[in-house]
Each structure stands twice: as C-alpha cells, then as structure tokens.
Design an enzyme around this catalytic site. Structure first.
Site, PDB file in Angstrom:
ATOM      1  CG  ASP A  93      -2.051   0.964   1.136  1.00 22.37           C
ATOM      2  OD1 ASP A  93      -2.171   1.636   0.096  1.00 22.37           O
ATOM      3  OD2 ASP A  93      -2.830   1.075   2.105  1.00 22.37           O
ATOM      4  N   GLY A  96      -1.461   5.856   1.589  1.00 22.16           N
ATOM      5  CA  GLY A  96      -2.668   6.657   1.416  1.00 22.16           C
ATOM      6  C   GLY A  96      -3.738   6.359   2.454  1.00 22.16           C
ATOM      7  CG  ASP A 266      -6.171  -5.574   1.529  1.00 22.93           C
ATOM      8  OD1 ASP A 266      -5.796  -5.090   2.612  1.00 22.93           O
ATOM      9  OD2 ASP A 266      -6.759  -4.898   0.660  1.00 22.93           O
ATOM     10  CB  CYS A 304     -10.784 -26.401   8.043  1.00 21.30           C
ATOM     11  SG  CYS A 304      -9.426 -25.240   7.728  1.00 21.30           S
ATOM     12  CB  CYS A 306      -5.871 -24.950   8.248  1.00 20.28           C
ATOM     13  SG  CYS A 306      -6.631 -24.977   9.888  1.00 20.28           S
ATOM     14  CB  CYS A 309      -8.815 -27.857  11.192  1.00 18.11           C
ATOM     15  SG  CYS A 309      -9.635 -26.285  11.540  1.00 18.11           S
ATOM     16  CG  HIS A 335      -9.515 -22.032  11.259  1.00 16.95           C
ATOM     17  ND1 HIS A 335      -9.968 -23.092  10.485  1.00 16.95           N
ATOM     18  CD2 HIS A 335     -10.608 -21.254  11.496  1.00 16.95           C
ATOM     19  CE1 HIS A 335     -11.269 -22.962  10.279  1.00 16.95           C
ATOM     20  NE2 HIS A 335     -11.674 -21.861  10.880  1.00 16.95           N
TER      21      HIS A 335
END
Length: 370
Positions: A93, A96, A266, A304, A306, A309, A335
């Site tokens: 970024d 701003g 994002d 899930c 991940c 999990c 997660h």
C-alpha cells in the site's frame, strides 16, 4: 519481469470471472483473498505457515515500513521478499490509507501529506513521489499510487476535491515510478457518490495502468453501501487488468464484489480476530474462549485442511486462550486465513463450472435477506 492478467472463465449471469495474474514472483489465481503483513510480517504466522494456508500474494505497508525499520534497511537486505522470507508475489500500500486513519496527526496539502509520527513525534512528509521512491526501494511486485482516502461521512464537495487530488497525485506517481519489475496500480476514489466513482474510473482507465483498485470503502460507511459502489465501478475497469477491492475481507462483501468483477481482496480480519480468540467457521465467528469449548474435542472445523484443524481441538485452543498462551493466536490465525482463502478458492471453482450464483446464492443476497 512482465505482468499480465488472463481470464480463464466467467459467470454467465454476473461479471464474476476466474483468472490468473502473472507477476515476477509467481502467479495469483483469482478471485483471491490476500493476507495483510503490515510490517513485513503477517502477525503471529511464519512464512512457511502462511504458504501452507494457500496464500499466494501478501501485503505490506509503505508508511509503517518507512517508520520502522526504514526502506533503506529493507533494500540492503535485498528487498521485502528476502527481508521477510516470503518468495511469492507481494503488494505494498502507498501510505494513502494512513491519510484517512491518522486524520488527527496529519495535514493535507497539494504537495503531499505531513504526518506526526506516532512513534517519536517527528514530522513525516509524504508526497506521491516519496511514496513511490519508498515502494521502489521496498521492491514489492505491485505498488499502489498515493491517494487521498476521504472519510465517511463527507460532503460531495469534499469528496470531489479528494478524488480530483487523487488523480493529480496518480499522474505524479506515474512520472516518479522507476522500476519496470513493479506494477503501479491506480486507485478509484469517490466516496459513496456513484457519479464521482464512475468518472474517476473512466479517468484512470485512460492512463492504461497494469491494474486498478477500488479504495475508500469500509471507512465507516454502512456495509450495505459497499455493493452499490463496487457494482457502479468495477465493470468500468479494463477486462484484461486485475481489479482489487482494498480493505474488504468479509464473506458477503467479497462474494458481491466478485459478482461485480473484482479479483483481489485484502483485510486484517483473520489475524485480528485470531488475536482476540475468534475463529471464522463457515461464515460465523466463534469465540473459542467460551466455556462451552473446554471439553469440545473436535477440530475447529472438521472440513478444514489447515494445520490447526488437522492437529488440534477446540478444547486445546480454548485452553491456550484461557492460559493466555501465544500459540493460540497463531493457531486461530492459521485457520482464519485458510478459511478466507478457501472461500475465494471455492468461488473460483464455482465460476469455472458456472455455478457461482447457485452455490453462493446466500452470500449474494443483501444483508438481512434470507
């Protein structure tokens, strides 16, 4: 070192599309949620853990990295990718957003913005040229134009003035930009005023940039204002360039923006919620510190994939939270990031099979409707 965007499939009844954004550090399959690593670090998560979530592109912030450690140090280290050991695509970024978020510490003039540093009180002068110089030194694949993000509420005249200044600053950013291996994205402002949004989009498109962002949403306006803004803006942006909705990471707003043709998102939501003990589970937020989870020996989400999990239970995470163990924040953040990335991945798959409006009908309804 080139950048390109290719559309691989489109929904037959909306502007939703599935594509691939090519960058010098790899590809980003869209639509895609991008985790935020403001200070060259996605909070509580290592780069290896981040990669395992399915993350493909990560953000960092120009203003905060300028304050600490300073872009010179990052450049000496070989740029952001080497400094933080994230070797996939990155975006910075411009600073701003801090024009908006630090409104009580800054003065806006045509030349740029003067901030009082929250770290040591010194004055920081950030211009479009300085923002680009800092981002050139940081070395992310995608860099953002320096813009004025107007607050909500604001008068039509005030937002029009900020939108016009954003356009003038963009042209200065283009002149200052020195690195062909970095893609400079312009930012469409205009507040909640759709005619300002549409004119800003048309003006930016004429500059033929590598990509375009929609900024100035989620800045205090009611959530139901986001969809009309995006629907009025996104279809005006080029079909062959990536479209990025800044600062949005909630299920409904992402689904509705994807229906309007947005590709990238994002938000700090997954890690911020993680640091407060809240897990995202199929569109809900669960406070895992609650007593009801103390003897719950199931994964946070059995569906899930991940790391969290697949290895730990709700009871264990609840125990960590109640013990104030930092590992809890890492496990929940892993997660949550995985959950939002998987949400956009599932939308991508539904677009390619032309089932988007069927499979995600719930999230495409306005808030409050069922």
């Amino acid at each position: 070192m080139g950048f390109s965007f290719e559309c691989q499939g489109q929904c037959s009844t909306t502007h939703a599309r599935a594509g691939v954004f090519h960058t010098p550090h790899g590809v980003v399959e869209t639509p895609r949620f991008m985790p935020v690593g403001t200070l060259a670090n996605v909070k509580t998560v290592t780069p290896a853990q981040l990669k395992a979530t399915g993350a493909q592109m990560v953000l960092a912030n120009t203003y905060h990295l300028h304050l600490q450690p300073g872009e010179e140090i990052v450049e000496e280290a070989g740029g952001l990718h080497q400094f933080m050991q994230w070797h996939g695509p990155m975006l910075t970024d411009s600073g701003g957003f801090q024009v908006f978020s630090l409104s009580d510490m800054r003065v806006i003039e045509e030349e740029g913005v003067t901030f009082r540093s929250p770290r040591d009180g010194r004055m920081i002068h950030l211009t479009p040229e300085r923002s680009i110089q800092i981002q050139n030194a940081l070395g992310a694949d995608v860099i953002m134009a320096f813009d004025e993000c107007p607050p909500y509420p604001a008068t039509y005249e005030a937002v029009a003035a900020a939108t016009d200044r954003t356009y003038r600053w963009l042209k200065r950013c283009i002149t200052a930009h020195q690195r062909p291996d970095q893609a400079l994205f312009g930012i469409v402002q205009g507040g909640v005023y759709l005619d300002l949004r549409q004119q800003a989009a048309r003006d930016l498109v004429e500059l033929d940039l590598p990509g375009y962002a929609i900024g100035g949403v989620s800045v205090g306006e009611p959530a139901e204002f986001i969809e009309p803004i995006v629907k009025a803006t996104a279809p005006l942006l080029p079909l062959n360039k990536p479209r990025y909705l800044m600062g949005v990471g909630s299920y409904r707003e992402m689904a509705q923006a994807i229906a309007a043709g947005v590709d990238l998102f994002d938000c700090v939501i997954p890690t911020r919620l993680g640091r407060h003990g809240n897990a995202l589970v199929k569109g809900e937020r669960w406070n895992l510190k609650n007593a009801g989870f103390r003897r719950d020996h199931q994964p946070i989400d059995a569906d899930c994939p991940c790391y969290t999990c697949q290895n730990f239970t709700r009871a264990y995470v609840c125990h960590l939270l109640r013990s104030q163990e930092a590992l809890a924040y890492t496990l929940i953040s892993i997660h949550n990031i995985t959950e939002l990335i998987r949400f956009t991945q599932r939308i991508r798959e539904s677009i390619l099979s032309d089932r988007f409006t069927t499979d995600f009908a719930h999230w495409l309804q306005p808030r409050g409707d069922r």
